[in-house]
Write a protein that holds these residues in place. Structure first.
Motif, PDB file in Angstrom:
ATOM      1  N   VAL A  82      23.534  28.669   4.835  1.00  0.00           N
ATOM      2  CA  VAL A  82      24.799  29.093   5.439  1.00  0.00           C
ATOM      3  C   VAL A  82      24.783  28.815   6.937  1.00  0.00           C
ATOM      4  N   ASP A  83      25.851  28.190   7.424  1.00  0.00           N
ATOM      5  CA  ASP A  83      26.007  28.007   8.864  1.00  0.00           C
ATOM      6  C   ASP A  83      27.489  28.013   9.204  1.00  0.00           C
ATOM      7  N   ALA A  84      27.810  28.469  10.404  1.00  0.00           N
ATOM      8  CA  ALA A  84      29.198  28.561  10.851  1.00  0.00           C
ATOM      9  C   ALA A  84      29.725  27.247  11.414  1.00  0.00           C
ATOM     10  N   VAL A  85      28.853  26.272  11.609  1.00  0.00           N
ATOM     11  CA  VAL A  85      29.248  24.991  12.214  1.00  0.00           C
ATOM     12  C   VAL A  85      29.408  23.938  11.107  1.00  0.00           C
ATOM     13  N   GLY A  86      30.642  23.503  10.914  1.00  0.00           N
ATOM     14  CA  GLY A  86      30.966  22.592   9.826  1.00  0.00           C
ATOM     15  C   GLY A  86      30.208  21.276   9.845  1.00  0.00           C
ATOM     16  N   LYS A  87      30.016  20.689  11.027  1.00  0.00           N
ATOM     17  CA  LYS A  87      29.330  19.389  11.094  1.00  0.00           C
ATOM     18  C   LYS A  87      27.878  19.497  10.639  1.00  0.00           C
ATOM     19  N   LYS A  88      27.274  20.650  10.825  1.00  0.00           N
ATOM     20  CA  LYS A  88      25.891  20.849  10.375  1.00  0.00           C
ATOM     21  C   LYS A  88      25.837  21.004   8.860  1.00  0.00           C
ATOM     22  N   ILE A  89      26.827  21.678   8.310  1.00  0.00           N
ATOM     23  CA  ILE A  89      26.925  21.802   6.853  1.00  0.00           C
ATOM     24  C   ILE A  89      27.236  20.442   6.234  1.00  0.00           C
ATOM     25  N   ASP A  90      28.086  19.642   6.885  1.00  0.00           N
ATOM     26  CA  ASP A  90      28.361  18.282   6.392  1.00  0.00           C
ATOM     27  C   ASP A  90      27.070  17.474   6.287  1.00  0.00           C
ATOM     28  N   PHE A  91      26.210  17.588   7.302  1.00  0.00           N
ATOM     29  CA  PHE A  91      24.928  16.882   7.281  1.00  0.00           C
ATOM     30  C   PHE A  91      24.065  17.371   6.122  1.00  0.00           C
ATOM     31  N   GLN A  92      23.978  18.670   5.947  1.00  0.00           N
ATOM     32  CA  GLN A  92      23.173  19.222   4.850  1.00  0.00           C
ATOM     33  C   GLN A  92      23.684  18.739   3.499  1.00  0.00           C
ATOM     34  N   ARG A  93      24.986  18.739   3.324  1.00  0.00           N
ATOM     35  CA  ARG A  93      25.566  18.265   2.054  1.00  0.00           C
ATOM     36  C   ARG A  93      25.258  16.792   1.827  1.00  0.00           C
ATOM     37  N   HIS A  94      25.308  16.010   2.895  1.00  0.00           N
ATOM     38  CA  HIS A  94      24.973  14.585   2.799  1.00  0.00           C
ATOM     39  C   HIS A  94      23.526  14.411   2.324  1.00  0.00           C
ATOM     40  N   ILE A  95      22.612  15.145   2.931  1.00  0.00           N
ATOM     41  CA  ILE A  95      21.199  15.047   2.549  1.00  0.00           C
ATOM     42  C   ILE A  95      21.018  15.494   1.100  1.00  0.00           C
ATOM     43  N   ALA A  96      21.616  16.611   0.725  1.00  0.00           N
ATOM     44  CA  ALA A  96      21.483  17.111  -0.647  1.00  0.00           C
ATOM     45  C   ALA A  96      22.001  16.082  -1.650  1.00  0.00           C
ATOM     46  N   ARG A  97      23.127  15.468  -1.324  1.00  0.00           N
ATOM     47  CA  ARG A  97      23.722  14.460  -2.216  1.00  0.00           C
ATOM     48  C   ARG A  97      22.848  13.207  -2.274  1.00  0.00           C
ATOM     49  N   SER A  98      22.437  12.693  -1.117  1.00  0.00           N
ATOM     50  CA  SER A  98      21.675  11.437  -1.085  1.00  0.00           C
ATOM     51  C   SER A  98      20.262  11.606  -1.651  1.00  0.00           C
ATOM     52  N   HIS A  99      19.717  12.813  -1.606  1.00  0.00           N
ATOM     53  CA  HIS A  99      18.380  13.069  -2.147  1.00  0.00           C
ATOM     54  C   HIS A  99      18.435  13.607  -3.577  1.00  0.00           C
ATOM     55  N   GLY A 100      19.628  13.824  -4.088  1.00  0.00           N
ATOM     56  CA  GLY A 100      19.757  14.341  -5.444  1.00  0.00           C
ATOM     57  C   GLY A 100      19.179  15.744  -5.598  1.00  0.00           C
ATOM     58  N   LEU A 101      19.377  16.570  -4.583  1.00  0.00           N
ATOM     59  CA  LEU A 101      18.822  17.930  -4.608  1.00  0.00           C
ATOM     60  C   LEU A 101      19.698  18.851  -5.452  1.00  0.00           C
ATOM     61  N   LYS A 102      19.246  19.154  -6.636  1.00  0.00           N
ATOM     62  CA  LYS A 102      19.948  20.077  -7.529  1.00  0.00           C
ATOM     63  C   LYS A 102      19.548  21.501  -7.165  1.00  0.00           C
ATOM     64  N   GLY A 103      20.501  22.418  -7.227  1.00  0.00           N
ATOM     65  CA  GLY A 103      20.193  23.805  -6.890  1.00  0.00           C
ATOM     66  C   GLY A 103      20.173  24.052  -5.392  1.00  0.00           C
ATOM     67  N   PHE A 104      20.883  23.209  -4.629  1.00  0.00           N
ATOM     68  CA  PHE A 104      21.016  23.387  -3.179  1.00  0.00           C
ATOM     69  C   PHE A 104      22.496  23.514  -2.870  1.00  0.00           C
ATOM     70  N   LYS A 105      22.877  24.612  -2.226  1.00  0.00           N
ATOM     71  CA  LYS A 105      24.274  24.826  -1.878  1.00  0.00           C
ATOM     72  C   LYS A 105      24.367  25.092  -0.384  1.00  0.00           C
ATOM     73  N   ALA A 106      25.185  24.303   0.308  1.00  0.00           N
ATOM     74  CA  ALA A 106      25.404  24.474   1.745  1.00  0.00           C
ATOM     75  C   ALA A 106      26.802  25.049   1.944  1.00  0.00           C
ATOM     76  N   LEU A 107      26.868  26.218   2.575  1.00  0.00           N
ATOM     77  CA  LEU A 107      28.145  26.914   2.774  1.00  0.00           C
ATOM     78  C   LEU A 107      28.536  26.947   4.235  1.00  0.00           C
ATOM     79  N   HIS A 108      29.774  26.550   4.509  1.00  0.00           N
ATOM     80  CA  HIS A 108      30.334  26.665   5.855  1.00  0.00           C
ATOM     81  C   HIS A 108      30.997  28.029   5.931  1.00  0.00           C
ATOM     82  N   ALA A 109      30.288  28.983   6.532  1.00  0.00           N
ATOM     83  CA  ALA A 109      30.789  30.365   6.575  1.00  0.00           C
ATOM     84  C   ALA A 109      30.089  31.130   7.688  1.00  0.00           C
ATOM     85  N   ARG A 110      30.668  32.266   8.003  1.00  0.00           N
ATOM     86  CA  ARG A 110      30.032  33.221   8.918  1.00  0.00           C
ATOM     87  C   ARG A 110      29.525  34.378   8.082  1.00  0.00           C
ATOM     88  N   VAL A 111      28.409  34.940   8.503  1.00  0.00           N
ATOM     89  CA  VAL A 111      27.837  36.052   7.771  1.00  0.00           C
ATOM     90  C   VAL A 111      28.147  37.340   8.513  1.00  0.00           C
TER      91      VAL A 111
END
Length: 124
Positions: free
Chosen positions: A95-124
């Motif tokens: 979880v991170d509040a900065v969208g561009k950082k979550i975009d990067f995480q999602r890119h890595i998860a997708r390109s690495h085929g990481l199943k069971g990884f969820k990146a959320l753009h949110a505030r806690v």
């Protein structure tokens, strides 16, 4: 990644050989994205390896015993991405509040085929 292997060895941490290319790619992608997206103030390869990757992997003894990880304020995905790469069975929510950082995480998860990884753009 001899430098990373040396640092991990000093800490008595082991990473399976099949994870090494994925970790290398994570560093490469961070170096490629960072000038455009300002994901981290750390911009030198060796510093990224030491201060992001190896620091993240110091949690390996705990991650190997866990089934889930919640990373709040994950930034560019540290420690969640390296831990997920090395512990593929670990379910991760990042979880991170900065969208561009979550975009990067999602890119890595997708390109690495990481199943069971969820990146959320949110505030806690």
């Amino acid at each position: 990644m001899v430098f990373m292997s040396e640092l991990l060895s000093k800490l008595d941490l082991r990473v399976e050989s099949e994870a090494v290319p994925l970790l290398e790619n994570l560093v490469d992608e961070l170096l490629r994205w960072n000038p455009r997206r300002n994901l981290t103030a750390i911009t030198e390869r060796d510093e990224i390896i030491e201060k992001h990757l190896v620091d993240s992997l110091t949690l390996l003894p705990f991650a190997h015993r866990a089934s889930h990880l919640l990373d709040i304020g994950s930034g560019a995905g540290f420690p969640s991405l390296p831990l997920k790469i090395v512990c593929p069975e670990l379910k991760v929510v990042s979880v991170d509040a900065v969208g561009k950082k979550i975009d990067f995480q999602r890119h890595i998860a997708r390109s690495h085929g990481l199943k069971g990884f969820k990146a959320l753009h949110a505030r806690v």
